[in-house]
Design a protein around this motif. Structure first.
Motif, PDB file in Angstrom:
ATOM      1  N   GLN A  54       0.821  -1.490   0.207  1.00 13.91           N
ATOM      2  CA  GLN A  54       0.286  -0.353  -0.304  1.00 13.91           C
ATOM      3  C   GLN A  54       1.244   1.563   0.255  1.00 13.91           C
ATOM      4  O   GLN A  54       1.822   1.538   0.834  1.00 13.91           O
ATOM      5  N   GLN A  55       0.187   2.680  -0.698  1.00 13.32           N
ATOM      6  CA  GLN A  55       1.424   3.804  -0.745  1.00 13.32           C
ATOM      7  C   GLN A  55       2.445   3.872  -0.740  1.00 13.32           C
ATOM      8  O   GLN A  55       3.410   4.742  -0.587  1.00 13.32           O
ATOM      9  N   VAL A  56       3.629   2.687  -1.859  1.00 14.19           N
ATOM     10  CA  VAL A  56       4.859   2.471  -2.115  1.00 14.19           C
ATOM     11  C   VAL A  56       4.723   2.050  -3.594  1.00 14.19           C
ATOM     12  O   VAL A  56       4.157   1.548  -3.880  1.00 14.19           O
ATOM     13  N   SER A  57       6.269   2.411  -3.828  1.00  9.27           N
ATOM     14  CA  SER A  57       6.703   2.006  -5.157  1.00  9.27           C
ATOM     15  C   SER A  57       6.565   0.395  -5.355  1.00  9.27           C
ATOM     16  O   SER A  57       6.862  -0.045  -3.674  1.00  9.27           O
ATOM     17  N   THR A  58       6.793  -0.513  -6.218  1.00  9.19           N
ATOM     18  CA  THR A  58       6.825  -1.309  -6.567  1.00  9.19           C
ATOM     19  C   THR A  58       7.916  -2.299  -6.209  1.00  9.19           C
ATOM     20  O   THR A  58       8.298  -3.488  -5.647  1.00  9.19           O
ATOM     21  N   ALA A  59       9.549  -1.274  -6.579  1.00  3.36           N
ATOM     22  CA  ALA A  59      10.149  -1.967  -5.774  1.00  3.36           C
ATOM     23  C   ALA A  59      10.271  -1.484  -4.457  1.00  3.36           C
ATOM     24  O   ALA A  59      11.183  -2.873  -3.898  1.00  3.36           O
ATOM     25  N   SER A  60       9.768  -0.692  -3.629  1.00  2.00           N
ATOM     26  CA  SER A  60       9.912  -0.410  -2.557  1.00  2.00           C
ATOM     27  C   SER A  60       8.909  -1.686  -1.478  1.00  2.00           C
ATOM     28  O   SER A  60       9.422  -2.218  -1.040  1.00  2.00           O
ATOM     29  N   ALA A  61       7.653  -1.909  -2.046  1.00  2.00           N
ATOM     30  CA  ALA A  61       7.453  -2.935  -1.936  1.00  2.00           C
ATOM     31  C   ALA A  61       8.095  -4.515  -1.654  1.00  2.00           C
ATOM     32  O   ALA A  61       8.034  -5.155  -0.833  1.00  2.00           O
ATOM     33  N   ALA A  62       8.323  -4.793  -2.841  1.00  2.00           N
ATOM     34  CA  ALA A  62       9.396  -6.043  -3.139  1.00  2.00           C
ATOM     35  C   ALA A  62      10.186  -6.313  -2.017  1.00  2.00           C
ATOM     36  O   ALA A  62      10.831  -7.096  -1.431  1.00  2.00           O
ATOM     37  N   ALA A  63      11.197  -4.993  -2.044  1.00  2.00           N
ATOM     38  CA  ALA A  63      12.045  -4.940  -1.141  1.00  2.00           C
ATOM     39  C   ALA A  63      11.880  -5.295   0.050  1.00  2.00           C
ATOM     40  O   ALA A  63      12.536  -5.826   1.317  1.00  2.00           O
ATOM     41  N   ILE A  64      11.122  -4.504   1.192  1.00  2.00           N
ATOM     42  CA  ILE A  64      10.206  -4.605   2.591  1.00  2.00           C
ATOM     43  C   ILE A  64       9.376  -6.462   2.459  1.00  2.00           C
ATOM     44  O   ILE A  64       9.910  -7.002   3.210  1.00  2.00           O
ATOM     45  N   TRP A  65       8.608  -6.528   1.522  1.00  2.00           N
ATOM     46  CA  TRP A  65       7.986  -8.475   1.425  1.00  2.00           C
ATOM     47  C   TRP A  65       9.540  -9.338   1.356  1.00  2.00           C
ATOM     48  O   TRP A  65       9.498 -10.189   2.330  1.00  2.00           O
ATOM     49  N   THR A  66      10.956  -9.010   1.130  1.00  2.00           N
ATOM     50  CA  THR A  66      11.486 -10.065   1.526  1.00  2.00           C
ATOM     51  C   THR A  66      12.429  -9.406   2.348  1.00  2.00           C
ATOM     52  O   THR A  66      12.302 -11.156   3.296  1.00  2.00           O
ATOM     53  N   ARG A  67      12.437  -9.004   3.395  1.00  2.00           N
ATOM     54  CA  ARG A  67      12.952  -8.958   4.575  1.00  2.00           C
ATOM     55  C   ARG A  67      11.397  -8.869   5.163  1.00  2.00           C
ATOM     56  O   ARG A  67      12.210 -10.004   6.072  1.00  2.00           O
ATOM     57  N   LEU A  68      10.361  -8.838   5.315  1.00  2.00           N
ATOM     58  CA  LEU A  68       9.734  -9.237   6.144  1.00  2.00           C
ATOM     59  C   LEU A  68       9.752 -10.717   5.823  1.00  2.00           C
ATOM     60  O   LEU A  68       9.426 -11.607   6.903  1.00  2.00           O
ATOM     61  N   ARG A  69       9.665 -11.765   4.999  1.00  2.00           N
ATOM     62  CA  ARG A  69       9.516 -13.205   4.658  1.00  2.00           C
ATOM     63  C   ARG A  69      10.866 -13.609   5.225  1.00  2.00           C
ATOM     64  O   ARG A  69      10.733 -14.808   6.042  1.00  2.00           O
ATOM     65  N   GLN A  70      12.136 -13.001   5.244  1.00  2.00           N
ATOM     66  CA  GLN A  70      13.162 -13.232   5.932  1.00  2.00           C
ATOM     67  C   GLN A  70      12.581 -14.066   7.389  1.00  2.00           C
ATOM     68  O   GLN A  70      13.204 -14.993   8.438  1.00  2.00           O
ATOM     69  N   ILE A  71      11.800 -13.060   8.326  1.00  2.00           N
ATOM     70  CA  ILE A  71      11.029 -13.411   9.312  1.00  2.00           C
ATOM     71  C   ILE A  71      10.012 -13.876   9.982  1.00  2.00           C
ATOM     72  O   ILE A  71       9.541 -14.839  10.660  1.00  2.00           O
ATOM     73  N   LEU A  72       9.284 -13.911   9.013  1.00  2.00           N
ATOM     74  CA  LEU A  72       8.603 -14.093   8.730  1.00  2.00           C
ATOM     75  C   LEU A  72       8.057 -15.824   8.515  1.00  2.00           C
ATOM     76  O   LEU A  72       7.465 -15.951   6.844  1.00  2.00           O
ATOM     77  N   GLU A  73       8.711 -16.683   9.389  1.00  2.00           N
ATOM     78  CA  GLU A  73       8.469 -18.383   8.139  1.00  2.00           C
ATOM     79  C   GLU A  73       8.708 -19.085   9.372  1.00  2.00           C
ATOM     80  O   GLU A  73       8.350 -19.855  10.412  1.00  2.00           O
ATOM     81  N   PRO A  74       6.708 -19.769   9.111  1.00  2.00           N
ATOM     82  CA  PRO A  74       6.463 -19.701   7.695  1.00  2.00           C
ATOM     83  C   PRO A  74       5.116 -18.832   8.174  1.00  2.00           C
ATOM     84  O   PRO A  74       5.246 -17.964   8.919  1.00  2.00           O
TER      85      PRO A  74
END
Length: 214
Positions: A54-74
């Motif tokens: 939401q309300q961020v660029s596609t590149a920023s969202a992808a970077a944030i999601w990558t970092r989040l998925r590293q700690i959100l497992e599963p």
């Protein structure tokens, strides 16, 4: 039973219906505007991805999601609730998105949001259940219904790109607000989701011609 947007064949069928019903959609299709299926997985992970974007660029969202998925497992609601606010903020989430994801996870764990069963409910009922969660607005609910559940009539009327594309395609003097665009979209039922995909594709085409990022 609703035919879901799960294959290119269904998308093509919906586009054919739009072209027959609306001369403007026919003109867009003839000019080479091509909607994309772009499905995301349903469930907590898909909805969390939408919140992150939401309300961020596609590149920023992808970077944030990558970092989040590293700690959100599963990637599940119970796992998220075990993470601290500091963990989530360190991944790049704003305070507001941390609150939204926590509220979402809490409602799922408590059984008040049957996320796994939303695909079997009417779109309106599913939309209402989603927007009861604090921080989940109409845009987020509509995008989840369209991209994760594949509902062909879900329509994110509050999306700025869809609004601007409609202004250009229909020669409107001003960009329509959500209420105006919802009224315009009545002509596209029961394929408003395909119409949204057409308008996104048209918006990307226009921005590409202008040399600006879509």
């Amino acid at each position: 039973m609703t035919t879901l947007l799960e294959t290119d064949a269904v998308l093509k069928r919906g586009l054919g219906e739009l072209v027959r019903a609306d001369p403007v959609m026919a003109k867009l299709a003839a000019s080479g505007v091509t909607p994309l299926l772009r499905k995301r997985p349903p469930g907590f992970e898909g909805l969390a991805w939408i919140v992150v974007g939401q309300q961020v660029s596609t590149a920023s969202a992808a970077a944030i999601w990558t970092r989040l998925r590293q700690i959100l497992e599963p990637p599940g609601p119970d796992v998220l609730l075990r993470l601290s606010d500091e963990d989530l903020r360190a991944a790049g989430l704003s305070a507001g998105k941390v609150r939204t994801l926590r509220a979402l996870a809490t409602e799922i764990v408590a059984g008040r949001l049957p996320l796994d069963g939303l695909q079997n409910r009417p779109a309106g009922e599913a939309h209402d259940l989603l927007t009861r969660v604090k921080g989940i607005g109409p845009w987020t609910a509509d995008v989840y219904l369209l991209f994760c559940l594949g509902h062909p009539d879900a329509f994110p009327s509050g999306d700025l790109a869809v609004q601007e594309a409609a202004r250009l395609a229909y020669g409107l003097e001003a960009r329509p607000d959500a209420r105006t665009l919802t009224a315009l979209a009545e002509r596209w039922r029961p394929w408003r989701g395909v119409a949204a995909k057409m308008l996104w594709a048209y918006y990307r085409m226009v921005k590409s011609r202008e040399g600006a990022p879509a």
